[in-house]
Design a protein around this motif. Structure first.
Motif, PDB file in Angstrom:
ATOM      1  N   ASP A 153      38.692  12.865  37.804  1.00 37.68           N
ATOM      2  CA  ASP A 153      38.731  13.495  38.985  1.00 37.68           C
ATOM      3  C   ASP A 153      37.859  14.640  39.058  1.00 37.68           C
ATOM      4  OD1 ASP A 153      39.892  11.830  40.027  1.00 37.68           O
ATOM      5  OD2 ASP A 153      41.489  12.219  40.036  1.00 37.68           O
ATOM      6  N   GLU A 154      37.646  14.749  37.406  1.00 35.73           N
ATOM      7  CA  GLU A 154      37.399  16.305  36.790  1.00 35.73           C
ATOM      8  C   GLU A 154      38.694  17.707  37.525  1.00 35.73           C
ATOM      9  OE1 GLU A 154      33.018  16.567  36.011  1.00 35.73           O
ATOM     10  OE2 GLU A 154      32.475  14.915  37.649  1.00 35.73           O
ATOM     11  N   ILE A 155      39.309  17.774  37.600  1.00 34.51           N
ATOM     12  CA  ILE A 155      40.002  18.600  38.222  1.00 34.51           C
ATOM     13  C   ILE A 155      41.764  18.770  36.453  1.00 34.51           C
ATOM     14  CG2 ILE A 155      42.485  18.860  39.691  1.00 34.51           C
ATOM     15  CD1 ILE A 155      39.988  18.880  41.120  1.00 34.51           C
ATOM     16  N   LEU A 156      41.574  20.202  36.998  1.00 33.71           N
ATOM     17  CA  LEU A 156      42.720  21.042  36.289  1.00 33.71           C
ATOM     18  C   LEU A 156      43.799  21.726  37.337  1.00 33.71           C
ATOM     19  CD1 LEU A 156      43.220  21.331  33.316  1.00 33.71           C
ATOM     20  CD2 LEU A 156      42.665  23.530  33.452  1.00 33.71           C
ATOM     21  N   ASP A 157      44.276  21.247  37.257  1.00 30.50           N
ATOM     22  CA  ASP A 157      45.438  21.621  38.209  1.00 30.50           C
ATOM     23  C   ASP A 157      46.856  22.892  37.285  1.00 30.50           C
ATOM     24  OD1 ASP A 157      45.202  21.052  41.139  1.00 30.50           O
ATOM     25  OD2 ASP A 157      46.571  18.847  39.798  1.00 30.50           O
ATOM     26  N   LEU A 158      46.177  24.078  37.716  1.00 31.99           N
ATOM     27  CA  LEU A 158      46.990  24.505  36.616  1.00 31.99           C
ATOM     28  C   LEU A 158      48.978  25.134  37.238  1.00 31.99           C
ATOM     29  CD1 LEU A 158      44.586  27.255  35.821  1.00 31.99           C
ATOM     30  CD2 LEU A 158      45.364  26.292  33.920  1.00 31.99           C
ATOM     31  N   ILE A 159      49.557  24.669  36.840  1.00 29.26           N
ATOM     32  CA  ILE A 159      51.105  25.158  37.516  1.00 29.26           C
ATOM     33  C   ILE A 159      51.414  26.132  36.427  1.00 29.26           C
ATOM     34  CG2 ILE A 159      52.752  23.601  37.501  1.00 29.26           C
ATOM     35  CD1 ILE A 159      51.347  20.794  36.753  1.00 29.26           C
ATOM     36  N   GLY A 160      52.630  26.737  37.623  1.00 26.90           N
ATOM     37  CA  GLY A 160      53.319  27.853  37.380  1.00 26.90           C
ATOM     38  C   GLY A 160      52.415  29.215  37.730  1.00 26.90           C
ATOM     39  N   PRO A 161      52.612  30.361  37.255  1.00 30.67           N
ATOM     40  CA  PRO A 161      52.325  31.541  37.157  1.00 30.67           C
ATOM     41  C   PRO A 161      50.719  31.176  36.572  1.00 30.67           C
ATOM     42  CG  PRO A 161      54.291  31.943  36.409  1.00 30.67           C
ATOM     43  CD  PRO A 161      54.045  30.039  36.482  1.00 30.67           C
ATOM     44  N   THR A 162      49.735  31.705  37.386  1.00 31.14           N
ATOM     45  CA  THR A 162      47.981  31.834  36.163  1.00 31.14           C
ATOM     46  C   THR A 162      48.328  32.884  35.885  1.00 31.14           C
ATOM     47  OG1 THR A 162      48.403  29.715  37.203  1.00 31.14           O
ATOM     48  CG2 THR A 162      46.667  30.991  36.699  1.00 31.14           C
ATOM     49  N   ARG A 163      47.164  33.545  35.256  1.00 33.91           N
ATOM     50  CA  ARG A 163      45.974  34.710  34.652  1.00 33.91           C
ATOM     51  C   ARG A 163      45.088  34.291  34.529  1.00 33.91           C
ATOM     52  NH1 ARG A 163      47.482  39.903  33.201  1.00 33.91           N
ATOM     53  NH2 ARG A 163      46.314  40.844  31.956  1.00 33.91           N
ATOM     54  N   GLY A 164      44.528  34.546  35.656  1.00 37.49           N
ATOM     55  CA  GLY A 164      42.336  35.053  35.360  1.00 37.49           C
ATOM     56  C   GLY A 164      42.056  35.809  34.960  1.00 37.49           C
ATOM     57  N   VAL A 165      41.383  36.133  33.663  1.00 38.29           N
ATOM     58  CA  VAL A 165      40.802  37.397  33.442  1.00 38.29           C
ATOM     59  C   VAL A 165      38.807  37.400  33.063  1.00 38.29           C
ATOM     60  CG1 VAL A 165      40.975  38.996  31.473  1.00 38.29           C
ATOM     61  CG2 VAL A 165      42.872  37.886  32.335  1.00 38.29           C
ATOM     62  N   GLN A 166      38.440  37.929  34.164  1.00 40.92           N
ATOM     63  CA  GLN A 166      37.053  37.862  33.832  1.00 40.92           C
ATOM     64  C   GLN A 166      36.509  39.498  32.577  1.00 40.92           C
ATOM     65  OE1 GLN A 166      33.718  38.877  37.159  1.00 40.92           O
ATOM     66  NE2 GLN A 166      33.016  36.812  36.874  1.00 40.92           N
ATOM     67  N   PRO A 167      35.799  38.709  32.190  1.00 43.17           N
ATOM     68  CA  PRO A 167      35.413  39.772  30.899  1.00 43.17           C
ATOM     69  C   PRO A 167      34.891  40.734  31.357  1.00 43.17           C
ATOM     70  CG  PRO A 167      35.708  37.817  30.254  1.00 43.17           C
ATOM     71  CD  PRO A 167      35.979  37.365  31.019  1.00 43.17           C
ATOM     72  N   GLU A 168      34.782  42.340  31.010  1.00 41.25           N
ATOM     73  CA  GLU A 168      33.918  43.211  31.308  1.00 41.25           C
ATOM     74  C   GLU A 168      32.317  42.436  30.220  1.00 41.25           C
ATOM     75  OE1 GLU A 168      33.056  47.833  30.466  1.00 41.25           O
ATOM     76  OE2 GLU A 168      35.149  47.138  30.111  1.00 41.25           O
ATOM     77  N   ARG A 169      31.373  42.744  31.078  1.00 45.56           N
ATOM     78  CA  ARG A 169      29.872  42.824  30.777  1.00 45.56           C
ATOM     79  C   ARG A 169      28.507  43.415  31.604  1.00 45.56           C
ATOM     80  NH1 ARG A 169      28.751  35.970  29.876  1.00 45.56           N
ATOM     81  NH2 ARG A 169      29.914  36.157  31.604  1.00 45.56           N
ATOM     82  N   ALA A 170      28.272  43.535  30.976  1.00 43.76           N
ATOM     83  CA  ALA A 170      27.068  44.452  31.553  1.00 43.76           C
ATOM     84  C   ALA A 170      27.233  45.418  32.435  1.00 43.76           C
ATOM     85  CB  ALA A 170      25.623  43.927  31.757  1.00 43.76           C
ATOM     86  N   GLU A 171      26.684  45.081  33.474  1.00 38.26           N
ATOM     87  CA  GLU A 171      27.623  45.973  34.874  1.00 38.26           C
ATOM     88  C   GLU A 171      28.977  45.123  35.466  1.00 38.26           C
ATOM     89  OE1 GLU A 171      25.208  48.114  37.055  1.00 38.26           O
ATOM     90  OE2 GLU A 171      23.910  48.189  34.889  1.00 38.26           O
ATOM     91  N   ARG A 172      29.383  44.640  35.109  1.00 38.04           N
ATOM     92  CA  ARG A 172      30.363  44.021  35.571  1.00 38.04           C
ATOM     93  C   ARG A 172      31.431  44.428  34.663  1.00 38.04           C
ATOM     94  NH1 ARG A 172      30.586  37.767  34.381  1.00 38.04           N
ATOM     95  NH2 ARG A 172      31.808  38.499  32.660  1.00 38.04           N
ATOM     96  N   VAL A 173      32.663  44.531  35.614  1.00 40.69           N
ATOM     97  CA  VAL A 173      33.984  45.740  35.019  1.00 40.69           C
ATOM     98  C   VAL A 173      34.637  43.837  35.098  1.00 40.69           C
ATOM     99  CG1 VAL A 173      33.017  47.507  36.325  1.00 40.69           C
ATOM    100  CG2 VAL A 173      34.382  45.144  37.813  1.00 40.69           C
ATOM    101  N   ARG A 174      35.615  44.013  33.999  1.00 38.68           N
ATOM    102  CA  ARG A 174      36.722  43.705  34.025  1.00 38.68           C
ATOM    103  C   ARG A 174      37.809  43.280  35.271  1.00 38.68           C
ATOM    104  NH1 ARG A 174      42.877  43.300  32.112  1.00 38.68           N
ATOM    105  NH2 ARG A 174      43.011  41.870  30.620  1.00 38.68           N
ATOM    106  N   THR A 175      38.277  42.016  35.012  1.00 35.41           N
ATOM    107  CA  THR A 175      38.673  41.527  37.030  1.00 35.41           C
ATOM    108  C   THR A 175      40.212  40.664  35.945  1.00 35.41           C
ATOM    109  OG1 THR A 175      36.796  41.184  38.130  1.00 35.41           O
ATOM    110  CG2 THR A 175      38.705  40.892  38.997  1.00 35.41           C
ATOM    111  N   VAL A 176      41.118  41.122  36.957  1.00 41.04           N
ATOM    112  CA  VAL A 176      41.990  40.228  36.737  1.00 41.04           C
ATOM    113  C   VAL A 176      42.713  39.875  37.604  1.00 41.04           C
ATOM    114  CG1 VAL A 176      44.881  40.578  35.783  1.00 41.04           C
ATOM    115  CG2 VAL A 176      43.015  41.728  34.307  1.00 41.04           C
ATOM    116  N   ILE A 177      43.265  38.272  37.613  1.00 42.57           N
ATOM    117  CA  ILE A 177      43.833  37.360  38.918  1.00 42.57           C
ATOM    118  C   ILE A 177      44.912  37.255  38.431  1.00 42.57           C
ATOM    119  CG2 ILE A 177      43.431  36.012  40.182  1.00 42.57           C
ATOM    120  CD1 ILE A 177      40.676  36.141  40.319  1.00 42.57           C
ATOM    121  N   GLU A 178      46.234  37.239  38.989  1.00 42.15           N
ATOM    122  CA  GLU A 178      47.559  37.011  38.715  1.00 42.15           C
ATOM    123  C   GLU A 178      47.598  36.122  40.188  1.00 42.15           C
ATOM    124  OE1 GLU A 178      49.653  37.464  36.425  1.00 42.15           O
ATOM    125  OE2 GLU A 178      48.719  39.240  35.057  1.00 42.15           O
TER     126      GLU A 178
END
Length: 187
Positions: free
Chosen positions: A99-124
């Motif tokens: 199904d091309e699905i990944l269910d991350l279960i429980g407390p989840t953290r996403g990090v988008q690294p800093e790059r060029a003009e983009r700042v680091r983003t953290v999602i909890e």
């Protein structure tokens, strides 16, 4: 005294195993485990042959041939032409490759690294679903987004890795601070 400690251990160890088994089976798909791998890395490419994502974990159990996979300590990297676009982690995941699905279960953290003009983003957040074909991550849970000088919290989340958009949907609270204010506060 040694006899009492031994008896307590004899009783507590099986009870702990039962509790651990109950927690581990909470998200376990039905059926028989047909494949189990300790410490794995999956590399997936897009139609262009370029690396689209990498999924690692400490253990993978597959239920039925080409069936759902329960993953311990999943670590998902989503790539674009510049490298890692997003890095997602959680305690557990249910992967449904067909199904091309990944269910991350429980407390989840996403990090988008800093790059060029983009700042680091953290999602909890919690219980984040990633569509591995479109690289869109969604959750109905309470979520926070943190960037330098910017903080947001709300319920309901949608992260479009390819479209470079992040949305929070309900009861959104936003706080901005200018970098000059942060520096003045540190002095």
């Amino acid at each position: 005294m040694k006899w009492a400690a031994g008896l307590a251990a004899l009783i507590l160890v099986p009870m702990a195993a039962l509790v651990t088994g109950a927690v581990a089976s909470e998200h376990e798909p039905e059926g028989e485990v047909t494949l189990e791998i300790e410490g794995f890395t999956l590399h997936a490419t897009g139609e262009d042959g370029e690396l689209s994502h990498r999924l690692r974990g400490t253990r993978l159990r597959e239920f039925g041939r080409d069936g759902p996979q329960l993953i311990d300590d999943p670590d998902l990297d989503i790539f674009d032409a510049g490298g890692i676009e997003w890095h997602w982690t959680a305690p557990e995941a249910l992967h449904r490759p067909m199904d091309e699905i990944l269910d991350l279960i429980g407390p989840t953290r996403g990090v988008q690294p800093e790059r060029a003009e983009r700042v680091r983003t953290v999602i909890e957040s919690a219980d984040v679903t990633v569509a591995t074909d479109t690289m869109i991550a969604t959750s109905d849970a309470f979520s926070t987004l943190d960037q330098p000088g910017f903080f947001q919290r709300g319920t309901g989340l949608r992260v479009d890795s390819r479209g470079d958009t992040i949305e929070l949907f309900h009861d959104v609270y936003t706080l901005y601070s200018e970098s000059g204010e942060e520096e003045a506060a540190d002095d």
